[in-house]
Design a protein around this motif. Sequence first.
Motif, PDB file in Angstrom:
ATOM      1  N   ALA A  62     -16.280  65.698  33.885  1.00  0.00           N
ATOM      2  CA  ALA A  62     -16.955  64.396  33.836  1.00  0.00           C
ATOM      3  C   ALA A  62     -16.334  63.503  32.763  1.00  0.00           C
ATOM      4  O   ALA A  62     -16.118  62.308  32.983  1.00  0.00           O
ATOM      5  N   ILE A  63     -16.031  64.076  31.618  1.00  0.00           N
ATOM      6  CA  ILE A  63     -15.408  63.301  30.538  1.00  0.00           C
ATOM      7  C   ILE A  63     -14.018  62.827  30.960  1.00  0.00           C
ATOM      8  O   ILE A  63     -13.649  61.668  30.726  1.00  0.00           O
ATOM      9  N   ASP A  64     -13.258  63.708  31.617  1.00  0.00           N
ATOM     10  CA  ASP A  64     -11.931  63.317  32.090  1.00  0.00           C
ATOM     11  C   ASP A  64     -12.018  62.170  33.090  1.00  0.00           C
ATOM     12  O   ASP A  64     -11.247  61.208  33.015  1.00  0.00           O
ATOM     13  N   HIS A  65     -12.975  62.265  34.033  1.00  0.00           N
ATOM     14  CA  HIS A  65     -13.152  61.187  35.016  1.00  0.00           C
ATOM     15  C   HIS A  65     -13.567  59.893  34.325  1.00  0.00           C
ATOM     16  O   HIS A  65     -13.058  58.821  34.659  1.00  0.00           O
ATOM     17  N   SER A  70     -12.247  54.589  32.692  1.00  0.00           N
ATOM     18  CA  SER A  70     -12.287  53.670  31.571  1.00  0.00           C
ATOM     19  C   SER A  70     -10.911  53.058  31.324  1.00  0.00           C
ATOM     20  O   SER A  70     -10.779  51.846  31.138  1.00  0.00           O
ATOM     21  N   ASP A  71      -9.884  53.915  31.339  1.00  0.00           N
ATOM     22  CA  ASP A  71      -8.516  53.426  31.140  1.00  0.00           C
ATOM     23  C   ASP A  71      -8.095  52.477  32.266  1.00  0.00           C
ATOM     24  O   ASP A  71      -7.477  51.439  32.021  1.00  0.00           O
ATOM     25  N   LYS A  72      -8.434  52.834  33.506  1.00  0.00           N
ATOM     26  CA  LYS A  72      -8.085  51.976  34.643  1.00  0.00           C
ATOM     27  C   LYS A  72      -8.786  50.630  34.545  1.00  0.00           C
ATOM     28  O   LYS A  72      -8.186  49.589  34.803  1.00  0.00           O
TER      29      LYS A  72
END
Length: 114
Positions: A62-65, A70-72
């Motif tokens: 979930a954190i990775d997603h 967020s970056d996108k």
Amino acid sequence: MARKGNKSGILAGLLAGAAAGVILGMLYAPEEGKKTRKKIRKKAEDLKDQASEKYKQAKEKAIDHYNDYSDKTKSKVDDLVSSVKDTYDKYKDKVKDKASSVAKDVESELDNLK
């Protein structure tokens, strides 16, 4: 596509069912109560560890997603801001020139009316 909530619910149901099956099996096994309780305790600890590990994996995913989205999103916003600035810079001088021209025309017309 299945919803993520359904997957975790199914996993929790499977774990609970497995735990209940193991406990019932041990309770009906022809062993001494002390040994059975020890086995149940050990199995409960194992299941707790498995659940904890699954939770940790799900949390990391979930954190990775979140970080990926967020970056996108930040990248898209930066692109949009850059585009707006470029468009502003492109038309800023044209608008100033046109405004000056209109102001001169208005002054000229006012002078002619005097």
